[in-house]
Every structure is written in structure tokens, then in C-alpha cells.
Write an enzyme that holds these catalytic residues in place. Structure first.
Site, PDB file in Angstrom:
ATOM      1  N   ASP A  20      43.207  76.726  31.739  1.00  0.00           N
ATOM      2  CA  ASP A  20      43.946  77.359  32.818  1.00  0.00           C
ATOM      3  C   ASP A  20      44.912  76.371  33.479  1.00  0.00           C
ATOM      4  O   ASP A  20      44.572  75.200  33.663  1.00  0.00           O
ATOM      5  CB  ASP A  20      42.924  77.851  33.852  1.00  0.00           C
ATOM      6  CG  ASP A  20      43.573  78.491  35.055  1.00  0.00           C
ATOM      7  OD1 ASP A  20      44.257  79.500  34.849  1.00  0.00           O
ATOM      8  OD2 ASP A  20      43.400  77.976  36.174  1.00  0.00           O
TER       9      ASP A  20
ATOM     10  N   GLU B  16      47.225  77.565  28.880  1.00  0.00           N
ATOM     11  CA  GLU B  16      48.095  78.429  29.662  1.00  0.00           C
ATOM     12  C   GLU B  16      49.223  77.597  30.248  1.00  0.00           C
ATOM     13  O   GLU B  16      49.002  76.753  31.108  1.00  0.00           O
ATOM     14  CB  GLU B  16      47.323  79.083  30.811  1.00  0.00           C
ATOM     15  CG  GLU B  16      48.200  80.049  31.594  1.00  0.00           C
ATOM     16  CD  GLU B  16      47.867  80.154  33.071  1.00  0.00           C
ATOM     17  OE1 GLU B  16      48.244  81.157  33.667  1.00  0.00           O
ATOM     18  OE2 GLU B  16      47.252  79.229  33.623  1.00  0.00           O
TER      19      GLU B  16
HETATM   20  C1  LIG Z   1      46.869  83.585  33.476  1.00  0.00           C
HETATM   21  C2  LIG Z   1      45.933  82.789  34.315  1.00  0.00           C
HETATM   22  O1  LIG Z   1      44.880  82.432  33.883  1.00  0.00           O
HETATM   23  N1  LIG Z   1      46.299  82.518  35.546  1.00  0.00           N
HETATM   24  C3  LIG Z   1      45.495  81.780  36.455  1.00  0.00           C
HETATM   25  C4  LIG Z   1      46.114  80.444  36.658  1.00  0.00           C
HETATM   26  O2  LIG Z   1      45.391  79.694  37.536  1.00  0.00           O
HETATM   27  C5  LIG Z   1      45.246  80.237  38.807  1.00  0.00           C
HETATM   28  C6  LIG Z   1      44.380  79.285  39.585  1.00  0.00           C
HETATM   29  O3  LIG Z   1      43.256  78.927  38.840  1.00  0.00           O
HETATM   30  C7  LIG Z   1      44.652  81.631  38.754  1.00  0.00           C
HETATM   31  O4  LIG Z   1      44.759  82.232  40.013  1.00  0.00           O
HETATM   32  C8  LIG Z   1      45.403  82.478  37.769  1.00  0.00           C
HETATM   33  O5  LIG Z   1      44.772  83.714  37.601  1.00  0.00           O
END
Ligand SMILES: CC(=O)N[C@H]1CO[C@H](CO)[C@@H](O)[C@@H]1O
Ligand SMILES: *[C@@H]1O[C@H](CO)[C@@H](O)[C@H](O)[C@H]1NC(C)=O
Ligand SMILES: *[C@@H]1O[C@H](CO)[C@@H](O)[C@H](O)[C@H]1NC(C)=O
Ligand SMILES: *[C@@H]1O[C@H](CO)[C@@H](O)[C@H](O)[C@H]1NC(C)=O
Ligand SMILES: *[C@@H]1O[C@H](CO)[C@@H](O)[C@H](O)[C@H]1NC(C)=O
Ligand SMILES: [Ca+2]
Ligand SMILES: [Ca+2]
Length: 608
Positions: free
Chosen positions: A233, A306
Site C-alpha cells: 500500500d 500500489e
Molecule cells: C488503493 C489503496 O489501497 N489505497 C489506500 C492507500 O493508502 C491509504 C492509507 O493507507 C488508504 O486510505 C487507501 O485506501
């Protein structure tokens, strides 16, 4: 089987042996890893299946539906965070990286889940959230109290105190991704800490080797439990730019008209994202995962990231042959560069951007949506739902499907009162919150037309079920003669054929740039995919677009509204495609061969 002579049976046995030997040879010649053309499915655990009827999805619920995913043709299941969390950001604020959220079950349930995945042949991928922990994590509690050894687990600085108001002044102008200053005062520690996301998500300090080791131990913990990999993430925000004296430089203003002064996007984020140290950390994790697999003689672990960074930065995550990095950073080009008005040219450019920039020998991948985006069918048009599934299932590399995309689910409208996402709630704007809210794509999964769409027997569910669940649900789409779900399954089936697994890709625009087509070919096997992104019907001359196209092609599958039956033979020089419709065409002899092999297998099973 009295009507088969013994001689015939012996001949059949010989033939099957040869067939098996040949297929074994094929597979040995291409010892590809499962994830290279892997079909991944993202589960949002709160909303997949509720086993104990408290209105929230859980691990036993997921376990009870794994067969659905197997039947769907999925190879790997990725779970959004299931760890212990006070849910300030729905599971992305983790208070124990080694435990399961009590809403979802416990470690015993997790062990059962992984055993069931192994039994039915599904890979299990966990979310890894390294950038921050919850402020309720033991490390933060200790760090906040300056307990020896933990002082530098997070990013602490001493602020100036405003003389007039007596309020601490933020360390610099950095903004949180969820609005307002990224610095938060701690009464206990009498200092400020940095948080990229909500203030209950303090950023971990990756310049502290103890933190680096702790998080590697977390990866080992889950690999010991048997997980097949991780999806990381928010990788871009791992490090922050620091001056040699330990201070942090401010960020310049972006003057983006869509962002007010409290938005992260009001600044050009040159200090809070994409720092060079980040790539090295990814390489270290990959090394750890490869070592683990080798030492324990288990299958290799997959590492996915991500990152919404630009393509050139994303490519660095792949690493190189001597220092490999992620198997792939997620490719969000189809999300970032498209909207409801996007043309065939826009889609082709988005695809080519990745393929043309990716260094040789790496794995491409395609993502249409996730729990942070509005539903793809709502963003790009519900009439394009099948066409987009055809696109990501037939391009080279891995495909990632967010739960519900196989049913062409759309956004669920939620009132301000029903809204729970902090990103939307932080706007304090009961009129415009929906633009920012991530809830419309997070609602419960529709299994059937019973109460709460079969997701839960609770009186109310954590987010309401979509109004259209009576028609948009798994049961209805399985029962229908044809449906989005059935098309999706046909796609995952053909995707296992060699032209889609190993084949090359040649893409082209035609029909005044309304139609995007490509040919996937491996040795003598090929398929042609024709996608009409325009609004009107087009007649496509496929034989003029690619070399060596036979005069007749067979429609393998097409969008629900195509008015073309699967198996129909079409003239390659005159393929009629309605607006927003996609088609997968095969050489008619390929189909015949597949059918023949199926026939032989069924007959031999009858005999054996
Ligand atoms: C797509 C995804 O996983 N988004 C996450 C990115 O990180 C933030 C903080 O951990 C999350 O709020 C998101 O959902
Ligand atoms: C914790 O340590 C920091 C840095 O040494 C110091 O500024 C702060 O006052 C300490 N806080 C407490 C409560 O001791
Ligand atoms: C591979 O990447 C590593 C880490 O970035 C770098 O040090 C090394 O020089 C690269 N090797 C080659 C052959 O490019
Ligand atoms: C799409 O085009 C229509 C008509 O030109 C326009 O009103 C609308 O704002 C466009 N939508 C987006 C997301 O660009
Ligand atoms: C929203 O909730 C508030 C407080 O519970 C209530 O007064 C109001 O009527 C609700 N509004 C809607 C539209 O449900
Ligand atoms: Ca539950
Ligand atoms: Ca960080």
C-alpha cells in the site's frame, strides 16, 4: 463400455499418454510462474461476505465463497487489510501487524482460510501497509512516551509555539492526503509527528534500521503462515525528503485550481513522495521474499505495489536482473488517463504507454478499479462494462479485478448520513462529499436477490446494499442465458490459452479512430480483439489490420449487447461491431482443435 473394442481402448490409452507427454513438454518448455499472466481478484473484506450476520464481511465469509472465485477463473486473491485496526481509515490504520481484526475473525480463521485456498488451488495475497501504523499500535504508544529504543520509530520534531495563541506551529507546509496539515501535536510527547494520511496513521520512520527490520519481520511472519505474496500500500510515501541537519524542506505551491490550501494537491509533492530511498527498500523486500522461497523450497512469492506515479518512475520499481524489485507496480494508466468521454485512441495510448516503457522481461498488468475509485462502469459507462473486461483479460500480463467488476456493478449512491469514509467526512460538505467519497465502490457484494443481497442476514449492513441488487447479483447472472458474469468466465477460460499467456501483442486503430483492435499470437495460435469505443456501429476490416488473417473468423465471445452469438462465423473483412461493444475472434480451426481435445478427454474419461 461394450461397444468399444479392447484394441480401440488400448489405442486410446496410447493416444492419451502421447497427449499428456506433449502437454507436459509444452509446459516444461514455458516454465512460467503462475502470476505472469495471473488473474487477480481484490476482495474488500468488509463487503464480500458476512458469516456471523453482524453486517460486516469476515474471513469465514470469504472462505465460504472461495469456490465462486475459483469457478470465476481467478488465480490469486488479494485481501485489503484484515489486520487489527481501530478503523480510523477502515483497516489501513493497523494497530498490530501480526493479528487479525476481531470483526474479521482471528488467526485460527486465517489459518483455515489459507488451508482452503491451498485445497482448491487459489493463491492468497495480503495487503502490506508499511508507510504507517495506527496511533494505537504499541510502537507508537511507546514512541510517544519516549520509551527507550522506540523514540525514533516515528517522525517527531519539536515545533515553534505561536507566542500569541500559544499553539504549536506545524513543522512545515506539508499537507495530509486527507486534508489539513500533515503534522500533529502530541500532548504526551510535547512534539509533533508526521502523518501522510489521517492523524491516527502516524508515518513510520524508515531511516531507523530497527523499523526496517521490524517490517521485514512482519513479512516473514505472514510468509511463514503460507501467504503467496503481498500487495504494498501507498509505496510512494515511504520516505520524506530530509535536509542534512534533520530538518524537512517545504513544498512549492501547485496553484491547482481544483485544490484549496488544505489539500495535499495544493502543493507540488516533491518532498513527500517518490524519494530515491523508496526503490531500494522495495528491492530489499523482494530479496527477502526470494530468499524465503529458496530457503523454504516453496513457490516464489509475488510482490505488487500500489503507485499512482508517472510511468517513468513506476518502471524503477521493477528493478533489473541483478537487483529485482516488484514483480509489478500496479498500472493505473487506465484509471488515471480515462473518463466517460475517452476514445479508442485514449485507451490505446494508455495501454501503449505501459508496454512501450516497460523494460524487456517484465510483467505488464492492468487495473480498472479498486476500493479508492468510483466504480469503473460508473466512470467509463455501464455500456462499456464488458468491453473493458475484455480489454484487461486479453492484454499481455496480469489482470486485476476489483470485486463486482465481473458483474459490472455501478456506484451506489449514499446519503451524507450514510457516508463513513474519512476522506468524504473530512470535507464537512453535505453537498459535494460524493465526489471524494470512496464509499460508493465499497458497498456489500450482491450474491442473490434475498435480504441484503445475500451478503448478510443482519438488520442493517455497515454500508447499504445497492438499490439494483435484485437484478445485478451473482445468482441472477449465473441463471441468465448470457450475462456479464458469463462473459467474464469465458474470458478467464480463453486467457489460459497460449496466445494470451505467451503471445505477442500488435495493436492498431481503425474506423476513424473509433475502433481499437489487437492481435495476440503465439506460434500458430492467435486471437483478434476488436473494441469499438465509438458510439455508433462500425464495420471493421480485420484482414487489412493484421497479417495472415484467414477469410473467416469465429466469435469466441462478445459484449452482452452485441447481438452476436458466441460461435458465430464472421467474414474477416467485414466484422460488424455496434458502439461500445467488444469482440474476441478466433481462427475457426483453433476452436475446432480445442473442441476436439475436449471431446477426446470426455471420451477417455468415459472409458477409464
Ligand atoms: C488503493 C489503496 O489501497 N489505497 C489506500 C492507500 O493508502 C491509504 C492509507 O493507507 C488508504 O486510505 C487507501 O485506501
Ligand atoms: C521526548 O524526547 C524528545 C526528544 O528528545 C523531547 O523533545 C521531548 O520533550 C521528550 N518528551 C517527553 C515527554 O519526555
Ligand atoms: C541494477 O540496479 C541496481 C540498483 O539500482 C544498480 O546498483 C545496478 O547498477 C543495476 N545493474 C545494472 C546491470 O544495471
Ligand atoms: C464529457 O463530454 C461532455 C459533452 O462534451 C461534457 O459535458 C462532460 O463534461 C465531459 N465529461 C468529462 C468527464 O470530461
Ligand atoms: C441525518 O441524520 C440526522 C441526525 O441523526 C437526522 O436529524 C437527519 O434527519 C438525517 N437526514 C437524513 C436525510 O436522513
Ligand atoms: Ca461479520
Ligand atoms: Ca512516509
Amino acid at each position: 463400455m461394450p461397444y468399444f473394442s479392447t484394441l480401440y481402448i488400448t489405442a486410446m490409452h496410447q493416444f492419451i499418454k502421447i497427449l499428456l507427454a506433449v502437454s507436459a513438454f509444452c509446459c516444461a518448455a514455458h516454465s512460467y510462474e503462475w502470476y505472469e499472466s495471473g488473474n487477480f481478484y481484490q476482495i474488500y473484506p468488509r463487503s464480500f461476505m458476512d458469516s456471523d450476520n453482524d453486517g460486516i464481511g469476515d474471513l469465514q465469509g470469504i472462505k465460504s465463497k472461495l469456490q465462486y472465485l475459483k469457478d470465476l477463473g481467478i488465480d490469486g486473491v488479494w485481501l485489503s487489510p484484515i489486520y487489527k485496526s481501530p478503523d480510523a481509515d477502515f483497516g489501513y490504520d493497523i494497530s498490530d501487524f501480526r493479528d487479525i481484526h476481531s470483526l474479521f475473525g482471528n488467526l485460527g480463521d486465517f489459518d483455515q482460510l489459507i488451508a482452503e485456498c491451498n485445497r482448491i488451488g487459489l493463491k492468497l495475497i495480503l495487503d502490506f501497509v508499511p508507510n504507517h501504523s495506527s496511533d494505537e499500535h504499541e510502537w507508537f504508544q511507546k514512541s510517544e512516551r519516549n520509551i527507550s529504543g522506540y523514540e525514533d520509530y516515528y517522525i517527531w520534531r519539536t515545533p515553534q509555539i505561536d507566542e500569541v495563541s500559544n499553539i504549536p506551529v506545524p513543522i512545515n507546509n506539508w499537507m495530509s492526503r486527507f486534508r489539513y496539515s500533515a503534522w500533529k501535536w502530541s500532548e504526551i510527547r510535547q512534539q509533533m509527528y508526521y502523518h501522510m494520511f489521517v492523524y491516527q496513521q502516524p508515518d513510520l520512520n524508515y531511516r531507523n534500521p530497527k523499523v526496517v527490520q521490524e517490517m521485514k519481520d512482519v513479512l516473514k511472519f505472514w510468509m511463514d503462515k503460507g501467504v503467496d505474496g503481498f500487495r504494498v500500500d501507498a509505496i510512494r510515501t515511504l520516505f520524506e525528503k530530509m535536509n542534512p541537519d534533520g530538518s524537512f524542506p517545504g513544498e512549492p505551491r501547485s496553484y491547482d485550481p481544483n485544490c484549496d490550501q488544505y489539500d495535499h494537491c495544493s502543493l507540488i509533492n516533491i518532498c513527500t513522495r517518490d524519494q530515491p530511498e523508496t526503490y531500494d527498500m522495495v528491492y530489499q523486500w523482494r530479496n527477502l521474499m526470494d530468499d524465503f522461497a529458496t530457503k523454504n523450497k516453496v513457490g516464489s512469492k509475488v510482490l505488487m505495489l500500489e503507485s499512482y506515479a508517472d510511468v517513468d518512475l513506476n518502471m524503477i520499481y521493477y528493478g533489473n536482473a541483478t537487483t529485482p524489485g516488484a514483480h509489478f507496480p500496479f498500472n493505473f494508466e487506465l484509471i488515471k488517463n480515462t473518463n466517460i468521454n475517452s476514445t479508442a485512441e485514449d485507451f490505446k495510448s494508455a495501454v501503449d504507454l505501459w508496454l512501450d516503457n516497460m523494460p524487456a522481461g517484465h510483467i505488464a498488468n492492468w487495473v480498472l478499479g479498486n476500493h479508492d475509485q468510483h466504480r469503473i462502469a460508473s466512470r467509463l459507462g455501464v455500456e462499456r462494462g464488458d468491453l473493458l473486461n475484455i480489454l484487461i483479460q486479453t492484454l499481455p500480463g496480469a489482470a486485476i479485478t476489483y470485486q463486482g467488476e465481473e458483474l459490472v456493478m455501478t456506484n451506489v449512491h449514499l446519503s451524507w448520513n450514510d457516508t463513513v469514509d474519512p476522506k468524504a467526512c473530512n470535507t464537512n460538505d453535505p453537498v459535494n462529499y460524493e465526489k471524494l467519497s470512496r464509499d460508493p465502490a465499497r458497498t456489500p457484494f450482491p450474491w442473490d436477490d434475498s435480504k441484503n443481497a445475500g451478503f448478510s442476514k443482519a438488520d442493517s449492513t455497515w454500508l447499504p446494499v445497492g438499490d439494483d441488487y435484485k437484478t445485478v447479483n451473482v445468482k441472477a447472472q449465473e441463471a441468465a442465458a448470457n450475462s456479464h458474469l458469463k462473459i467474464f468466465k469465458k474470458l478467464t477460460t480463453i486467457r489460459k490459452e497460449s496466445m494470451f499467456r505467451f503471445g505477442n501483442y500488435t495493436g492498431i486503430l481503425s474506423n476513424n479512430d473509433n475502433v481499437y483492435s489487437y492481435k495476440r499470437q503465439h506460434e500458430n495460435e492467435f486471437a483478434v480483439v476488436v473494441l469499438n469505443f465509438g458510439k455508433s456501429q462500425e464495420v471493421v476490416d480485420v484482414s487489412s489490420l493484421f497479417t495472415s488473417i484467414p477469410s473467416k473468423l469465429k466469435v469466441y465471445t462478445s459484449s452482452l449487447e452485441s447481438a452476436i452469438a458466441d460461435g458465430e462465423i464472421v467474414d474477416a473483412s467485414k466484422v460488424t461491431v455496434k458502439g461500445n461493444i467488444g469482440l474476441v475472434l478466433l481462427n475457426s480451426s483453433t476452436m475446432a482443435k480445442v473442441n476436439l481435445i475436449l471431446l477426446i478427454f470426455s471420451i477417455s474419461f468415459l472409458i477409464l
